[in-house]
Design a protein around this motif. Structure first.
Motif, mmCIF file in Angstrom:
data_model
loop_
_atom_site.group_PDB
_atom_site.id
_atom_site.type_symbol
_atom_site.label_atom_id
_atom_site.label_comp_id
_atom_site.label_asym_id
_atom_site.label_seq_id
_atom_site.Cartn_x
_atom_site.Cartn_y
_atom_site.Cartn_z
ATOM 1 N N PRO A 57 44.027 35.228 54.075
ATOM 2 C CA PRO A 57 43.936 35.475 52.626
ATOM 3 C C PRO A 57 42.765 36.387 52.300
ATOM 4 O O PRO A 57 41.715 36.342 52.952
ATOM 5 C CB PRO A 57 43.729 34.070 52.040
ATOM 6 C CG PRO A 57 44.221 33.129 53.083
ATOM 7 C CD PRO A 57 43.956 33.787 54.394
ATOM 8 N N LEU A 58 42.954 37.208 51.293
ATOM 9 C CA LEU A 58 41.862 38.035 50.794
ATOM 10 C C LEU A 58 41.009 37.208 49.834
ATOM 11 O O LEU A 58 41.531 36.589 48.914
ATOM 12 C CB LEU A 58 42.417 39.267 50.086
ATOM 13 C CG LEU A 58 42.978 40.333 51.025
ATOM 14 C CD1 LEU A 58 44.026 41.171 50.318
ATOM 15 C CD2 LEU A 58 41.865 41.215 51.556
ATOM 16 N N ARG A 59 39.709 37.213 50.056
ATOM 17 C CA ARG A 59 38.772 36.440 49.233
ATOM 18 C C ARG A 59 38.244 37.362 48.146
ATOM 19 O O ARG A 59 37.475 38.276 48.414
ATOM 20 C CB ARG A 59 37.653 35.881 50.102
ATOM 21 C CG ARG A 59 38.172 34.987 51.215
ATOM 22 C CD ARG A 59 37.087 34.611 52.214
ATOM 23 N NE ARG A 59 36.128 33.678 51.638
ATOM 24 C CZ ARG A 59 34.870 33.982 51.367
ATOM 25 N NH1 ARG A 59 34.408 35.196 51.588
ATOM 26 N NH2 ARG A 59 34.045 33.065 50.872
ATOM 27 N N ILE A 60 38.666 37.108 46.904
ATOM 28 C CA ILE A 60 38.340 37.976 45.777
ATOM 29 C C ILE A 60 37.453 37.215 44.800
ATOM 30 O O ILE A 60 37.802 36.120 44.359
ATOM 31 C CB ILE A 60 39.621 38.468 45.074
ATOM 32 C CG1 ILE A 60 40.536 39.189 46.065
ATOM 33 C CG2 ILE A 60 39.260 39.367 43.905
ATOM 34 C CD1 ILE A 60 39.964 40.439 46.685
ATOM 35 N N SER A 61 36.308 37.779 44.461
ATOM 36 C CA SER A 61 35.374 37.101 43.561
ATOM 37 C C SER A 61 35.625 37.508 42.112
ATOM 38 O O SER A 61 36.144 38.588 41.821
ATOM 39 C CB SER A 61 33.927 37.409 43.955
ATOM 40 O OG SER A 61 33.711 38.805 44.052
ATOM 41 N N THR A 62 35.239 36.604 41.207
ATOM 42 C CA THR A 62 35.357 36.873 39.779
ATOM 43 C C THR A 62 34.401 35.973 39.026
ATOM 44 O O THR A 62 33.683 35.159 39.625
ATOM 45 C CB THR A 62 36.799 36.675 39.293
ATOM 46 O OG1 THR A 62 36.939 37.206 37.971
ATOM 47 C CG2 THR A 62 37.199 35.205 39.284
ATOM 48 N N LEU A 63 34.383 36.105 37.698
ATOM 49 C CA LEU A 63 33.484 35.321 36.852
ATOM 50 C C LEU A 63 33.801 33.834 36.925
ATOM 51 O O LEU A 63 34.908 33.437 37.297
ATOM 52 C CB LEU A 63 33.580 35.809 35.406
ATOM 53 C CG LEU A 63 33.210 37.283 35.187
ATOM 54 C CD1 LEU A 63 33.533 37.696 33.756
ATOM 55 C CD2 LEU A 63 31.745 37.517 35.484
ATOM 56 N N LEU A 64 32.840 33.010 36.505
ATOM 57 C CA LEU A 64 32.960 31.565 36.682
ATOM 58 C C LEU A 64 34.130 30.944 35.942
ATOM 59 O O LEU A 64 34.836 30.103 36.487
ATOM 60 C CB LEU A 64 31.662 30.876 36.225
ATOM 61 C CG LEU A 64 30.493 30.909 37.208
ATOM 62 C CD1 LEU A 64 29.251 30.322 36.548
ATOM 63 C CD2 LEU A 64 30.827 30.140 38.480
ATOM 64 N N GLU A 65 34.337 31.324 34.682
ATOM 65 C CA GLU A 65 35.290 30.606 33.845
ATOM 66 C C GLU A 65 36.708 31.142 33.991
ATOM 67 O O GLU A 65 36.925 32.342 34.102
ATOM 68 C CB GLU A 65 34.853 30.672 32.379
ATOM 69 C CG GLU A 65 33.576 29.901 32.122
ATOM 70 C CD GLU A 65 33.013 30.156 30.743
ATOM 71 O OE1 GLU A 65 32.893 29.187 29.981
ATOM 72 O OE2 GLU A 65 32.692 31.305 30.442
ATOM 73 N N GLN A 66 37.671 30.234 33.973
ATOM 74 C CA GLN A 66 39.080 30.608 34.029
ATOM 75 C C GLN A 66 39.557 30.947 32.618
ATOM 76 O O GLN A 66 40.156 30.130 31.925
ATOM 77 C CB GLN A 66 39.905 29.460 34.626
ATOM 78 C CG GLN A 66 39.850 29.398 36.138
ATOM 79 C CD GLN A 66 40.566 30.567 36.785
ATOM 80 O OE1 GLN A 66 41.649 30.966 36.368
ATOM 81 N NE2 GLN A 66 39.975 31.121 37.825
ATOM 82 N N ASP A 67 39.277 32.162 32.180
ATOM 83 C CA ASP A 67 39.642 32.568 30.835
ATOM 84 C C ASP A 67 40.933 33.375 30.856
ATOM 85 O O ASP A 67 41.496 33.637 31.921
ATOM 86 C CB ASP A 67 38.492 33.332 30.176
ATOM 87 C CG ASP A 67 38.202 34.667 30.875
ATOM 88 O OD1 ASP A 67 39.049 35.150 31.649
ATOM 89 O OD2 ASP A 67 37.129 35.229 30.618
ATOM 90 N N PRO A 68 41.467 33.762 29.687
ATOM 91 C CA PRO A 68 42.754 34.474 29.660
ATOM 92 C C PRO A 68 42.771 35.774 30.450
ATOM 93 O O PRO A 68 43.772 36.088 31.104
ATOM 94 C CB PRO A 68 42.968 34.742 28.160
ATOM 95 C CG PRO A 68 42.216 33.654 27.484
ATOM 96 C CD PRO A 68 41.012 33.414 28.324
ATOM 97 N N ALA A 69 41.683 36.553 30.383
ATOM 98 C CA ALA A 69 41.656 37.806 31.141
ATOM 99 C C ALA A 69 41.776 37.534 32.633
ATOM 100 O O ALA A 69 42.511 38.227 33.351
ATOM 101 C CB ALA A 69 40.360 38.562 30.840
ATOM 102 N N THR A 70 41.093 36.513 33.100
ATOM 103 C CA THR A 70 41.181 36.138 34.511
ATOM 104 C C THR A 70 42.591 35.672 34.854
ATOM 105 O O THR A 70 43.123 36.000 35.917
ATOM 106 C CB THR A 70 40.159 35.033 34.834
ATOM 107 O OG1 THR A 70 38.847 35.510 34.524
ATOM 108 C CG2 THR A 70 40.220 34.631 36.297
ATOM 109 N N GLN A 71 43.204 34.908 33.949
ATOM 110 C CA GLN A 71 44.573 34.442 34.189
ATOM 111 C C GLN A 71 45.536 35.618 34.367
ATOM 112 O O GLN A 71 46.356 35.626 35.277
ATOM 113 C CB GLN A 71 45.047 33.575 33.024
ATOM 114 C CG GLN A 71 44.343 32.237 32.905
ATOM 115 C CD GLN A 71 44.804 31.488 31.666
ATOM 116 O OE1 GLN A 71 45.976 31.504 31.294
ATOM 117 N NE2 GLN A 71 43.883 30.822 30.990
ATOM 118 N N VAL A 72 45.425 36.607 33.476
ATOM 119 C CA VAL A 72 46.316 37.768 33.559
ATOM 120 C C VAL A 72 46.099 38.511 34.870
ATOM 121 O O VAL A 72 47.041 38.799 35.611
ATOM 122 C CB VAL A 72 46.089 38.716 32.363
ATOM 123 C CG1 VAL A 72 46.891 40.011 32.548
ATOM 124 C CG2 VAL A 72 46.488 38.035 31.062
#
Length: 244
Positions: A25-40
């Motif tokens: 699997p590719l390990r992809i980092s992002t911001l802490l909170e699961q917000d709508p932009a992250t969901q999309v």
């Protein structure tokens, strides 16, 4: 070369998913909170990578650490950021397909005014998630209250330790709804609107072309647009502030 070997080579050349199947699997980092932009972004990218035979592992981190981890190669990339972030983090390669439009707005509890650009925020104490580069770049020298999560920013405003919260519009609305925060309104107009893109660490340069192709197909089919609309429907705008 045997006929069987030739057949396997032909299949892998014609099918990116076969060529890349079996990889970790590719390990992809992002911001802490699961917000709508992250969901999309996550839904769209999971589908694109699935078509390439790859799985995605999304790791939530504080904003600056997320970028640093992707740039140093600790992770394989950044889930989504604005165009140009690669000038600050040169090991990141932008996948040139827009995932969604990002809209930076101002949320307020006590203050009601027309937003007239970034400089109109100078009299106020500004809460925001540390690592959002467009906010950091445009508020230098102002009264800043950076925090790790959007929820923390709204709590500080509720405790009168900041005056305004700057965030992505849908992310702010989602946080307010999730935590039952009342009496907060969105000021108009937005500070900035811009597209965001996926980034890969440069060691995955070979993935850039097939991933771009997969995302272009999702764009043409309407998958990206529909995903954004489905997520956005879950949220409603906060009421407009009453006139003073």
């Amino acid at each position: 070369m045997t006929t069987r070997r030739l057949a396997v080579l032909a299949l892998t050349c014609c099918s990116p998913s076969l060529a890349l199947a079996g990889e970790p699997p590719l390990r992809i980092s992002t911001l802490l909170e699961q917000d709508p932009a992250t969901q999309v972004a996550e839904r769209v990218l999971r589908e694109a990578y699935r078509q390439l035979g790859r799985e995605l592992q999304v790791l939530s981190m504080p904003g600056e650490r997320s970028l640093l981890s992707a740039n140093t190669g600790e992770t394989d990339g950044e889930l989504y950021r604005r165009a140009g972030i690669d000038t600050l983090y040169p090991n990141l390669l932008r996948v040139p397909v827009e995932l969604l439009q990002y809209e930076i707005v101002v949320f307020s509890r006590r203050w009601n005014f027309k937003v007239q650009g970034w400089d109109s925020l100078r009299p106020y104490r500004l809460g925001f998630v540390k690592g959002i580069k467009i906010i950091e770049e445009n508020t230098k020298g102002m009264q800043l209250e950076p925090v790790a999560t959007l929820q923390q920013a709204f709590v500080k405003m509720e405790l009168d330790r900041s005056d305004l919260v700057l965030s992505n519009r849908l992310s702010g609305l989602a946080s307010l709804r999730q935590h039952g925060v009342q009496g907060v309104v969105q000021l108009q107009p937005p500070l900035a609107t811009f597209p965001v893109f996926h980034y890969l660490h440069r060691r995955h340069e070979a993935l850039l072309a097939p991933l771009t192709q997969a995302l272009r197909e999702l764009e043409r089919s309407g998958f990206i647009r529909r995903t954004g609309e489905e997520v956005a429907l879950q949220y409603r705008d906060t009421p407009a502030p009453q006139k003073e």
